[in-house]
Design a protein around this motif. Structure first.
Motif, mmCIF file in Angstrom:
data_model
loop_
_atom_site.group_PDB
_atom_site.id
_atom_site.type_symbol
_atom_site.label_atom_id
_atom_site.label_comp_id
_atom_site.label_asym_id
_atom_site.label_seq_id
_atom_site.Cartn_x
_atom_site.Cartn_y
_atom_site.Cartn_z
ATOM 1 N N ALA A 181 0.823 -1.204 0.000
ATOM 2 C CA ALA A 181 0.000 0.000 0.000
ATOM 3 C C ALA A 181 0.862 1.261 0.000
ATOM 4 N N GLN A 182 2.084 1.183 0.551
ATOM 5 C CA GLN A 182 2.945 2.353 0.641
ATOM 6 C C GLN A 182 3.964 2.429 -0.486
ATOM 7 N N SER A 183 4.063 1.394 -1.277
ATOM 8 C CA SER A 183 5.143 1.349 -2.259
ATOM 9 C C SER A 183 4.927 2.249 -3.454
ATOM 10 N N GLY A 184 3.696 2.684 -3.689
ATOM 11 C CA GLY A 184 3.434 3.529 -4.846
ATOM 12 C C GLY A 184 3.903 2.864 -6.126
ATOM 13 N N VAL A 185 3.516 1.627 -6.328
ATOM 14 C CA VAL A 185 3.994 0.821 -7.443
ATOM 15 C C VAL A 185 3.675 1.490 -8.776
ATOM 16 N N ALA A 186 4.702 1.741 -9.552
ATOM 17 C CA ALA A 186 4.528 2.232 -10.913
ATOM 18 C C ALA A 186 4.398 1.024 -11.825
ATOM 19 N N HIS A 187 3.639 1.173 -12.867
ATOM 20 C CA HIS A 187 3.426 0.075 -13.809
ATOM 21 C C HIS A 187 4.132 0.375 -15.117
ATOM 22 N N TYR A 188 4.509 -0.682 -15.794
ATOM 23 C CA TYR A 188 5.003 -0.524 -17.153
ATOM 24 C C TYR A 188 3.832 -0.112 -18.032
ATOM 25 N N ASP A 189 4.131 0.438 -19.188
ATOM 26 C CA ASP A 189 3.081 0.838 -20.113
ATOM 27 C C ASP A 189 2.397 -0.400 -20.692
ATOM 28 N N ARG A 190 1.217 -0.207 -21.240
ATOM 29 C CA ARG A 190 0.408 -1.331 -21.752
ATOM 30 C C ARG A 190 1.144 -2.134 -22.823
ATOM 31 N N ALA A 191 1.849 -1.457 -23.714
ATOM 32 C CA ALA A 191 2.556 -2.171 -24.781
ATOM 33 C C ALA A 191 3.646 -3.068 -24.195
ATOM 34 N N SER A 192 4.408 -2.553 -23.255
ATOM 35 C CA SER A 192 5.475 -3.362 -22.638
ATOM 36 C C SER A 192 4.891 -4.572 -21.920
ATOM 37 N N ILE A 193 3.795 -4.355 -21.204
ATOM 38 C CA ILE A 193 3.137 -5.452 -20.502
ATOM 39 C C ILE A 193 2.624 -6.485 -21.499
ATOM 40 N N THR A 194 1.987 -6.019 -22.550
ATOM 41 C CA THR A 194 1.452 -6.928 -23.576
ATOM 42 C C THR A 194 2.573 -7.714 -24.242
ATOM 43 N N PHE A 195 3.647 -7.039 -24.625
ATOM 44 C CA PHE A 195 4.781 -7.740 -25.237
ATOM 45 C C PHE A 195 5.370 -8.780 -24.282
ATOM 46 N N HIS A 196 5.486 -8.443 -23.008
ATOM 47 C CA HIS A 196 6.043 -9.363 -22.021
ATOM 48 C C HIS A 196 5.207 -10.637 -21.943
ATOM 49 N N TRP A 197 3.902 -10.484 -21.758
ATOM 50 C CA TRP A 197 3.046 -11.661 -21.559
ATOM 51 C C TRP A 197 2.849 -12.448 -22.855
ATOM 52 N N LEU A 198 2.785 -11.774 -24.000
ATOM 53 C CA LEU A 198 2.726 -12.499 -25.274
ATOM 54 C C LEU A 198 3.994 -13.326 -25.480
ATOM 55 N N THR A 199 5.135 -12.739 -25.163
ATOM 56 C CA THR A 199 6.400 -13.468 -25.278
ATOM 57 C C THR A 199 6.385 -14.687 -24.369
ATOM 58 N N ALA A 200 5.948 -14.506 -23.124
ATOM 59 C CA ALA A 200 5.920 -15.620 -22.166
ATOM 60 C C ALA A 200 5.015 -16.750 -22.658
ATOM 61 N N VAL A 201 3.818 -16.401 -23.103
ATOM 62 C CA VAL A 201 2.866 -17.421 -23.576
ATOM 63 C C VAL A 201 3.418 -18.133 -24.809
ATOM 64 N N LEU A 202 3.977 -17.382 -25.742
ATOM 65 C CA LEU A 202 4.520 -17.995 -26.954
ATOM 66 C C LEU A 202 5.712 -18.894 -26.653
ATOM 67 N N VAL A 203 6.604 -18.460 -25.789
ATOM 68 C CA VAL A 203 7.772 -19.284 -25.462
ATOM 69 C C VAL A 203 7.333 -20.604 -24.835
ATOM 70 N N VAL A 204 6.443 -20.537 -23.870
ATOM 71 C CA VAL A 204 5.966 -21.764 -23.212
ATOM 72 C C VAL A 204 5.190 -22.629 -24.207
ATOM 73 N N GLY A 205 4.350 -22.003 -25.020
ATOM 74 C CA GLY A 205 3.578 -22.751 -26.017
ATOM 75 C C GLY A 205 4.453 -23.418 -27.064
ATOM 76 N N LEU A 206 5.447 -22.702 -27.562
ATOM 77 C CA LEU A 206 6.364 -23.276 -28.548
ATOM 78 C C LEU A 206 7.124 -24.458 -27.969
ATOM 79 N N PHE A 207 7.583 -24.303 -26.732
ATOM 80 C CA PHE A 207 8.296 -25.385 -26.065
ATOM 81 C C PHE A 207 7.375 -26.596 -25.899
ATOM 82 N N ALA A 208 6.155 -26.357 -25.462
ATOM 83 C CA ALA A 208 5.196 -27.450 -25.264
ATOM 84 C C ALA A 208 4.895 -28.169 -26.580
ATOM 85 N N LEU A 209 4.687 -27.431 -27.650
ATOM 86 C CA LEU A 209 4.428 -28.059 -28.950
ATOM 87 C C LEU A 209 5.573 -28.986 -29.350
#
Length: 187
Positions: A9-37
């Motif tokens: 509550a006191q940390s004043g957490v700043a967030h990455y921008d939407r594009a950076s967040i989207t790129f991060h999670w898309l990369t994570a999903v694709l990497v895991v998915g590619l490995f699984a395939l």
């Protein structure tokens, strides 16, 4: 030595921008998915329709990962939100090193994927929409070496990604410093 923590509550957490967040999670999903395939098709007999379908999906999603990776690097270099480091000392060095290594390995893996397909001298397409041209002729004998390297790099990426995820959970549950929330959308 104890690590100081700041209540969320006191940390004043700043967030990455939407594009950076989207790129991060898309990369994570694709990497895991590619490995699984790739791991799933390794249990299937060669030449079966299911194995060929999984390989075709792997190629198409790999091409998507390549595009996302290039866009992510450009975004990060030009417009992505810069946040102050969440850690100091060894944690900062480790974090920076793992991030840099993940980027380097992803770039290497993408290049190896293209080289491997070109060494197989078979056409490959993006979800059947268009064929990827062969830009470099590679000796067919190099196929096994490049494929083995592609597999090895995949395993290294998965292990480092797991370490990265565990570190985020460590920050969230033990250090309580808001690092994980930085990569989640703000409400």
């Amino acid at each position: 030595m104890t690590t100081p923590t700041v209540p969320a509550a006191q940390s004043g957490v700043a967030h990455y921008d939407r594009a950076s967040i989207t790129f991060h999670w898309l990369t994570a999903v694709l990497v895991v998915g590619l490995f699984a395939l790739a791991e799933i098709w390794s249990f299937l007999p060669r030449g079966t329709p299911t194995r060929r379908l999984l390989q075709s999906l792997h190629i198409s999603f790999g091409l998507a990962l390549a595009a996302i990776f290039v866009l992510r690097v450009i975004w990060r270099a030009c417009a992505g939100r810069r946040l102050p480091p969440a850690s100091t000392g060894l944690l900062r060095v480790a974090s920076t090193g793992v991030h840099g290594l993940l980027y380097l390995l992803l770039a290497t893996q993408i290049v190896l994927g293209f080289l491997f397909r070109w060494a197989q001298a078979e056409p490959f397409a993006f979800f059947g929409l268009f064929d990827v041209p062969t830009l470099i002729q590679i000796d067919h004998e190099q196929r096994r070496f490049i494929g083995g390297l592609h597999d090895t790099v995949a395993w290294i990426i998965i292990v480092l990604a797991a370490v990265h995820a565990l570190a985020a959970l460590f920050h969230h549950y033990f250090l309580r410093d808001g690092v994980l929330r930085r990569m989640l959308r703000s409400r």
